[in-house]
Write an enzyme that holds these catalytic residues in place. Structure first.
Site, PDB file in Angstrom:
ATOM      1  N   LEU A   1      -1.404   9.679   4.233  1.00  0.00           N
ATOM      2  CA  LEU A   1      -2.555   9.142   4.962  1.00  0.00           C
ATOM      3  C   LEU A   1      -3.203   7.989   4.210  1.00  0.00           C
ATOM      4  CD1 LEU A   1      -4.865   9.549   7.134  1.00  0.00           C
ATOM      5  CD2 LEU A   1      -5.925  11.068   5.465  1.00  0.00           C
TER       6      LEU A   1
ATOM      7  N   GLU B   1      -2.907  16.976  -1.046  1.00  0.00           N
ATOM      8  CA  GLU B   1      -4.183  17.122  -0.344  1.00  0.00           C
ATOM      9  C   GLU B   1      -5.203  17.879  -1.183  1.00  0.00           C
ATOM     10  OE1 GLU B   1      -1.288  17.069   1.064  1.00  0.00           O
ATOM     11  OE2 GLU B   1      -1.406  16.152   3.046  1.00  0.00           O
TER      12      GLU B   1
ATOM     13  N   GLY C   1       0.802  12.924   4.262  1.00  0.00           N
ATOM     14  CA  GLY C   1       1.166  12.565   5.638  1.00  0.00           C
ATOM     15  C   GLY C   1       2.554  11.957   5.741  1.00  0.00           C
TER      16      GLY C   1
ATOM     17  N   ALA D   1       3.060   6.992   0.948  1.00  0.00           N
ATOM     18  CA  ALA D   1       2.016   7.638   0.133  1.00  0.00           C
ATOM     19  C   ALA D   1       1.082   8.491   0.991  1.00  0.00           C
ATOM     20  CB  ALA D   1       1.212   6.571  -0.604  1.00  0.00           C
TER      21      ALA D   1
ATOM     22  N   GLY E   1      -3.259  17.461   7.836  1.00  0.00           N
ATOM     23  CA  GLY E   1      -3.862  17.032   9.102  1.00  0.00           C
ATOM     24  C   GLY E   1      -2.871  16.345  10.012  1.00  0.00           C
TER      25      GLY E   1
ATOM     26  N   GLU F   1       4.642  14.851   6.183  1.00  0.00           N
ATOM     27  CA  GLU F   1       4.409  15.374   7.545  1.00  0.00           C
ATOM     28  C   GLU F   1       5.184  14.546   8.571  1.00  0.00           C
ATOM     29  OE1 GLU F   1       0.007  15.272   7.134  1.00  0.00           O
ATOM     30  OE2 GLU F   1       0.100  17.391   7.676  1.00  0.00           O
TER      31      GLU F   1
ATOM     32  N   LEU G   1      -5.974   6.718   2.760  1.00  0.00           N
ATOM     33  CA  LEU G   1      -7.212   7.411   2.375  1.00  0.00           C
ATOM     34  C   LEU G   1      -8.457   6.565   2.622  1.00  0.00           C
ATOM     35  CD1 LEU G   1      -5.799   9.102  -0.842  1.00  0.00           C
ATOM     36  CD2 LEU G   1      -6.547  10.284   1.224  1.00  0.00           C
TER      37      LEU G   1
ATOM     38  N   ARG H   1      -7.000  15.818  -3.503  1.00  0.00           N
ATOM     39  CA  ARG H   1      -7.917  14.852  -2.876  1.00  0.00           C
ATOM     40  C   ARG H   1      -9.098  15.530  -2.198  1.00  0.00           C
ATOM     41  NH1 ARG H   1      -5.645  11.845  -5.893  1.00  0.00           N
ATOM     42  NH2 ARG H   1      -3.511  11.190  -5.477  1.00  0.00           N
TER      43      ARG H   1
ATOM     44  N   LYS I   1       0.845  -1.210   0.000  1.00  0.00           N
ATOM     45  CA  LYS I   1       0.000   0.000   0.000  1.00  0.00           C
ATOM     46  C   LYS I   1       0.873   1.250   0.000  1.00  0.00           C
ATOM     47  CE  LYS I   1      -4.141  -1.950   0.272  1.00  0.00           C
ATOM     48  NZ  LYS I   1      -5.131  -1.807  -0.816  1.00  0.00           N
ATOM     49  N   ARG I   2       2.093   1.091  -0.459  1.00  0.00           N
ATOM     50  CA  ARG I   2       3.035   2.221  -0.583  1.00  0.00           C
ATOM     51  C   ARG I   2       3.230   2.930   0.752  1.00  0.00           C
ATOM     52  NH1 ARG I   2       2.722  -1.039  -4.255  1.00  0.00           N
ATOM     53  NH2 ARG I   2       2.604  -0.452  -6.467  1.00  0.00           N
TER      54      ARG I   2
END
Ligand code: 1HE
Length: 264
Positions: free
Chosen positions: A70, A138, A115, A68, A146, A118, A72, A141, A31-32
């Site tokens: 958060l 972000e 993220g 990758a 966050g 971040e 999603l 998307r 999931k990267r």
């Protein structure tokens, strides 16, 4: 509630300890390394479990991408209130990374986005391999930062660059990231871990009180008015130099037994 019930997912973040250095590795390459709350909590659990002997943390990732961002798939289920608690849960862990006991060296490659960036921004030293690219998708998307990025990433590369990056969806390659101060070192692909470990060893060789002062006092001073900053500096400096280890290290230098400063 999604946020409260998310359990740590220890298999998705591995921990390996070698002497003074602990390596935390994001381990969800399929999931990267999309960051679920369980992974964020696993980072926290691993940090809390570290023995006293660990002096530095290296943060790395398996697979072709650092992260990758958060996960999603989690966001889709959240109400507004849950979104707030979700962010706060990330902040708690990221604060413990940035303002814990041990400096963190991040090794970045492939996508370092959303993220993921971040998270990388919590580290004290960032090493990028050439494959790394940095972005904040972000806007694309339909969401916003966050995981503390509007504070931390803005401090690193400036509000104007973050604004442009987010509005246009552009990514920075590793060279540009180095130029703007997003990373400290840029190395060829495959050489990042050696560089990260070399830097971690150097950091581990410092007096713990100096490392503590660097990690905790510098960000505080940066936010203080000059007069407060100078006062904080003088107090932290006085405490740091009074430690027995500092006295011993200075005596070693004066006895000509300590290493000199070398060109890097
Ligand atoms: C994911 C995620 C994810 C991949 N959440 N599942 N982040 C983003 O907007 C970046 C979204 N990801 C990408 O743009 C690409 O995945 C990459 C450029 C990083 C990598 O591309 P690629 O071609 O190597 O992989 P892929 O085929 O896109 O993804 C492989 C799998 O990972 C696939 O799942 P599969 O079940 O179909 O195999 C993807 O769905 C899954 N995957 N990224 C969930 N992010 C605290 S607030 C922070 C806000 C943000 O971070 S916003 C930015 C979100």
């Amino acid at each position: 509630m999604t946020t409260e019930h998310a359990q740590a997912a220890p298999d998705l973040v591995t921990l390996a300890i070698d002497g003074a250095i602990a390596t935390l590795t994001l381990n969800r390459p399929a999931k990267r390394n999309a960051l679920s709350l369980g992974m964020i909590r696993a980072i926290d659990q691993h940090i809390a479990s570290l023995p006293e002997s660990v002096r530095v943390i290296v943060l790395a990732a398996n697979g072709d991408h650092f992260s990758a961002g958060l996960d999603l798939s989690e966001l889709g289920e959240m109400s507004a209130a849950e979104g707030v608690f979700h962010s706060r849960a990330w902040y708690e862990v990221f604060d413990r990374l940035q303002f814990g006991r041990r400096p963190v060296v991040a090794l970045l490659h492939g996508a370092v986005v959303g993220g993921g960036l971040e998270l990388a921004a919590c580290a004290h030293v960032r090493v990028a391999e050439h494959s790394a690219y940095f972005g904040l998708p972000e806007g694309q998307r339909g969401i916003f930062l966050g995981g503390g990025g509007s504070v931390r990433i803005t401090k690193l590369m400036g509000f104007s660059r973050v604004t442009e990056m987010m509005l246009t969806g552009r990514t920075y390659n590793a060279d540009l990231a180095l130029q703007v101060g997003l990373v400290h070192h840029c190395v060829p692909d495959g050489e990042g871990m050696a560089k990260a470990l070399e830097l971690a060893q150097r950091i581990a060789g410092n007096a713990p009180m100096s490392n503590f002062a660097i990690m905790h006092a510098l960000p505080l001073i940066a936010e203080q008015p000059m007069s407060h900053g100078l006062m904080t500096e003088s107090l932290v400096g006085a405490i740091t130099q009074s430690a027995p280890e500092a006295k011993a290290r200075m005596a070693e230098f004066l006895a000509k037994r300590a290493a000199k400063v070398e060109r890097s």
